[in-house]
Design an enzyme around this catalytic site. Structure first.
Site, PDB file in Angstrom:
ATOM      1  N   TRP A 213     -73.305   6.855  21.808  1.00  0.00           N
ATOM      2  CA  TRP A 213     -73.666   6.028  20.652  1.00  0.00           C
ATOM      3  C   TRP A 213     -72.502   5.776  19.709  1.00  0.00           C
ATOM      4  O   TRP A 213     -72.583   4.903  18.861  1.00  0.00           O
ATOM      5  CB  TRP A 213     -74.804   6.709  19.862  1.00  0.00           C
ATOM      6  CG  TRP A 213     -74.511   8.158  19.600  1.00  0.00           C
ATOM      7  CD1 TRP A 213     -74.944   9.228  20.332  1.00  0.00           C
ATOM      8  CD2 TRP A 213     -73.684   8.708  18.560  1.00  0.00           C
ATOM      9  NE1 TRP A 213     -74.429  10.403  19.827  1.00  0.00           N
ATOM     10  CE2 TRP A 213     -73.662  10.115  18.724  1.00  0.00           C
ATOM     11  CE3 TRP A 213     -72.952   8.154  17.499  1.00  0.00           C
ATOM     12  CZ2 TRP A 213     -72.940  10.963  17.888  1.00  0.00           C
ATOM     13  CZ3 TRP A 213     -72.230   8.995  16.666  1.00  0.00           C
ATOM     14  CH2 TRP A 213     -72.232  10.385  16.864  1.00  0.00           C
TER      15      TRP A 213
ATOM     16  N   LYS B 199     -76.468   2.925  31.590  1.00  0.00           N
ATOM     17  CA  LYS B 199     -77.461   3.382  30.625  1.00  0.00           C
ATOM     18  C   LYS B 199     -76.727   3.651  29.320  1.00  0.00           C
ATOM     19  O   LYS B 199     -75.956   4.605  29.213  1.00  0.00           O
ATOM     20  CB  LYS B 199     -78.140   4.673  31.078  1.00  0.00           C
ATOM     21  CG  LYS B 199     -79.273   5.043  30.138  1.00  0.00           C
ATOM     22  CD  LYS B 199     -79.690   6.496  30.244  1.00  0.00           C
ATOM     23  CE  LYS B 199     -78.794   7.424  29.472  1.00  0.00           C
ATOM     24  NZ  LYS B 199     -78.727   7.157  28.018  1.00  0.00           N
TER      25      LYS B 199
ATOM     26  N   SER C 147     -70.649  14.273  26.041  1.00  0.00           N
ATOM     27  CA  SER C 147     -70.261  15.665  25.815  1.00  0.00           C
ATOM     28  C   SER C 147     -69.815  16.350  27.114  1.00  0.00           C
ATOM     29  O   SER C 147     -70.245  15.969  28.212  1.00  0.00           O
ATOM     30  CB  SER C 147     -71.441  16.433  25.224  1.00  0.00           C
ATOM     31  OG  SER C 147     -72.513  16.406  26.133  1.00  0.00           O
TER      32      SER C 147
ATOM     33  N   GLU D 210     -65.083  11.026  30.570  1.00  0.00           N
ATOM     34  CA  GLU D 210     -64.433  11.046  29.247  1.00  0.00           C
ATOM     35  C   GLU D 210     -65.274  11.960  28.381  1.00  0.00           C
ATOM     36  O   GLU D 210     -66.310  11.547  27.859  1.00  0.00           O
ATOM     37  CB  GLU D 210     -64.419   9.633  28.638  1.00  0.00           C
ATOM     38  CG  GLU D 210     -63.666   8.607  29.439  1.00  0.00           C
ATOM     39  CD  GLU D 210     -62.165   8.791  29.383  1.00  0.00           C
ATOM     40  OE1 GLU D 210     -61.675   9.652  28.630  1.00  0.00           O
ATOM     41  OE2 GLU D 210     -61.493   8.079  30.130  1.00  0.00           O
TER      42      GLU D 210
ATOM     43  N   CYS E  23     -64.432  11.131  19.827  1.00  0.00           N
ATOM     44  CA  CYS E  23     -63.895  12.252  20.602  1.00  0.00           C
ATOM     45  C   CYS E  23     -62.397  12.427  20.384  1.00  0.00           C
ATOM     46  O   CYS E  23     -61.849  13.473  20.698  1.00  0.00           O
ATOM     47  CB  CYS E  23     -64.228  12.089  22.079  1.00  0.00           C
ATOM     48  SG  CYS E  23     -63.790  10.477  22.679  1.00  0.00           S
TER      49      CYS E  23
HETATM   50  P1  ADP Z   1     -73.427  12.890  22.391  1.00  0.00           P
HETATM   51  O1  ADP Z   1     -73.154  14.163  21.705  1.00  0.00           O
HETATM   52  O2  ADP Z   1     -72.370  11.851  22.249  1.00  0.00           O
HETATM   53  O3  ADP Z   1     -74.794  12.348  22.150  1.00  0.00           O
HETATM   54  P2  ADP Z   1     -74.301  13.411  25.064  1.00  0.00           P
HETATM   55  O4  ADP Z   1     -73.475  13.894  26.202  1.00  0.00           O
HETATM   56  O5  ADP Z   1     -75.485  14.201  24.672  1.00  0.00           O
HETATM   57  O6  ADP Z   1     -73.265  13.270  23.886  1.00  0.00           O
HETATM   58  O7  ADP Z   1     -74.777  11.935  25.324  1.00  0.00           O
HETATM   59  C1  ADP Z   1     -73.981  10.924  25.902  1.00  0.00           C
HETATM   60  C2  ADP Z   1     -74.833  10.092  26.804  1.00  0.00           C
HETATM   61  O8  ADP Z   1     -75.372  10.944  27.812  1.00  0.00           O
HETATM   62  C3  ADP Z   1     -76.035   9.415  26.135  1.00  0.00           C
HETATM   63  O9  ADP Z   1     -76.208   8.135  26.716  1.00  0.00           O
HETATM   64  C4  ADP Z   1     -77.188  10.322  26.488  1.00  0.00           C
HETATM   65  O10 ADP Z   1     -78.428   9.637  26.542  1.00  0.00           O
HETATM   66  C5  ADP Z   1     -76.778  10.762  27.897  1.00  0.00           C
HETATM   67  N1  ADP Z   1     -77.372  12.029  28.339  1.00  0.00           N
HETATM   68  C6  ADP Z   1     -77.632  13.142  27.629  1.00  0.00           C
HETATM   69  N2  ADP Z   1     -78.176  14.095  28.423  1.00  0.00           N
HETATM   70  C7  ADP Z   1     -78.260  13.575  29.682  1.00  0.00           C
HETATM   71  C8  ADP Z   1     -78.716  14.070  30.972  1.00  0.00           C
HETATM   72  N3  ADP Z   1     -79.194  15.292  31.100  1.00  0.00           N
HETATM   73  N4  ADP Z   1     -78.618  13.238  32.028  1.00  0.00           N
HETATM   74  C9  ADP Z   1     -78.114  11.992  31.889  1.00  0.00           C
HETATM   75  N5  ADP Z   1     -77.672  11.482  30.724  1.00  0.00           N
HETATM   76  C10 ADP Z   1     -77.741  12.252  29.632  1.00  0.00           C
END
Ligand code: ADP
Length: 475
Positions: free
Chosen positions: A148, A172, A227, A248, A282
């Site tokens: 986001w 996605k 993350s 990344e 990041c």
């Molecule tokens: P942030 O801290 O930037 O939100 P995330 O890694 O949680 O970092 O999220 C980055 C992306 O990964 C978002 O599009 C989120 O919806 C997606 N995401 C989070 N968890 C999962 C998962 N278990 N499987 C697939 N996508 C995920």
């Protein structure tokens, strides 16, 4: 969403009834409701993207270049609307949102051209009856998951090289900021890019879409920005079908100010690299190390600059720091500050207690190196400062992390510049500069900050296979 002039940008996202609600982090008002796909639909999408890719790769590089350039042009024509969408759903100040649109668009223009330079090689043959050569071919269907914090640019940075290389691209976006993703895709369709070559999907859960993208054998490339925790899991899932991946992931950027630095320039760089998007990038500098000789001067000048920063609605022209993305995010940042203060850290700038999803810029001194604030990603407008004396120990502290994305340092000494740049275990190093990302240079990390590069000529390679062709039996 009445502020958006070009109504076609959001036409596909505004649905009645059930769907994913998207909120404005400034006041938590409902912006739109976005359609969600079930797991079976996402799998169907992948099959359609596979068909689309087979047709897309038959188009000439010149033709793909033309379509990408048209897409770029439409983005520039709609930049104010796109910036507004970014600010509404992400909270980022409008001037930064506009910079993101231009930055994101620059990747489309760059890769439109780079796609025409996907050269193979001829290889001097060990015997006269053979000719050896390599050709570059698109890897196939590319899938991506994006975050986001750059809801626009993180998509174009991946989609542009994929499409230029002849891949199809399914993505996605973050559930928190899907509107920018659908808007930029709508412009791609208006430019003539087929709907089975570029597609955005929101599933009923991120986890489900992640499984479809990573386990499906037709997806040959998976690119993720987010993350380290989630990236690690997705990379393991990709192993089941041996996909090519680009990751990344998180960062923990040190920002080092040496005794021989230009302090005014270091303060400027610190503000730019720390507070962009309220500290939610990041590559934001995460921890500051300042050498004894310039410590007092740097802290005094920095605090004066930080106290000028205005926190508020991203739509107000004078806002420097908008809201953070969610209430949970605010809670997490506040806890990090409290934890550090509980261990002796002192706030040296103006304290402000803000309601809503705002976190005031916070400068902390006397922070210990082992605190969570220093060891993990803050992702907020908090600037912890640690004092140091010796360069060698400093480098050890800077490298003492699982991350290795970006690092910054300020020095006017040429010997030190080369030495420190060489010794920092990071994918990117900014020297006397706080903002380093551009479409012409390779962006990416080492260690658990990920693998692969985005932008530059390296960015195209991520979506290409090298095929070796040996022609034998020659007279
Ligand atoms: P942030 O801290 O930037 O939100 P995330 O890694 O949680 O970092 O999220 C980055 C992306 O990964 C978002 O599009 C989120 O919806 C997606 N995401 C989070 N968890 C999962 C998962 N278990 N499987 C697939 N996508 C995920």
């Amino acid at each position: 969403m009445k502020q958006i002039k070009n109504k076609t940008l959001l036409a596909s996202t505004l649905i009645e009834g059930k769907g994913l609600p998207v909120f404005n982090p400034f006041d938590n008002s409902l912006l739109a409701t976005v359609p969600m796909s079930c797991q079976a639909k996402v799998e169907q999408d992948i099959i359609e993207m596979e068909l689309g890719q087979k047709q897309w790769q038959k188009r000439s590089a010149a033709e793909r270049c033309k379509l990408l350039k048209k897409w770029h042009q439409l983005i520039i024509e709609n930049e104010d609307d796109l910036a507004m969408i970014i600010t509404l759903e992400g909270g980022k100040p409008l001037k930064e949102a506009l910079a993101e649109v231009r930055y994101g668009a620059s990747f489309i223009e760059w890769f439109a051209e780079e796609g025409r330079r996907a050269y193979g090689n001829t290889i001097p043959s060990p015997s006269n009856d053979k000719t050896l050569l390599t050709v570059k071919q698109p890897i196939g269907v590319a899938a991506a998951i994006t975050p986001w914090n750059f809801p626009f640019a993180m998509i174009t940075r991946k989609a542009a090289p994929a499409l230029a290389a002849g891949c199809s691209f399914i993505c996605k976006p973050s559930e928190l900021t899907p509107l920018s993703a659908f808007a930029v895709t709508e412009l791609a369709f208006q430019a003539g890019i087929p709907k089975n070559v570029l597609r955005m999907v929101i599933g009923q859960s991120a986890h489900e879409v992640g499984e479809a993208f990573t386990y499906h054998p037709s997806v040959r490339k998976f690119s993720f920005t987010g993350s380290t925790l989630v990236g690690r899991k997705l990379q393991m899932q990709c192993a089941s079908t041996i996909k090519r991946t680009s990751m990344e992931l998180g960062g923990n950027a040190p920002f080092i100010v040496f005794d021989d630095a230009d302090i005014d320039s270091a303060v400027k760089g610190a503000i730019a690299s720390k507070f962009r998007n309220a500290g939610q990038t990041c590559v934001c500098s995460n921890r500051f190390y300042v050498q004894d000789g310039v410590y007092d001067e740097f802290v005094t000048k920095l605090v004066a600059a930080v106290d000028q920063l205005k926190v508020g609605n991203g739509l107000d022209a004078e806002t420097d720091i908008g809201p953070v993305i969610t209430q949970e995010s605010k809670q997490r940042i506040v806890e990090l500050i409290e934890e550090a203060k509980g261990r002796g850290a002192k706030q040296v700038n103006r304290e402000q207690c803000l309601d809503g999803q705002f976190v005031a810029p916070t400068v902390l001194v006397d922070v210990e190196h082992d605190r969570p604030l220093v060891q993990g990603e803050i992702f907020g407008p908090v600037l912890p400062i640690i004092r140091f004396s010796e360069e060698e120990k400093m480098i050890e502290m800077a490298n003492d992390t699982i991350y290795g994305l970006a690092a910054y340092f300020y020095s006017q000494n040429m010997n030190r510049i080369w030495r420190v740049a060489h010794n920092l275990e990071y994918g990117m190093v900014g020297i006397n500069e706080g903002i380093i990302s551009t479409e012409v240079a390779p962006f990416g990390g080492v260690k658990q900050s990920g693998n692969g590069r985005e932008g530059a000529k390296e960015g195209l390679e991520e979506y290409l296979e090298t095929k070796y062709v040996c022609i034998g039996g020659l007279d």
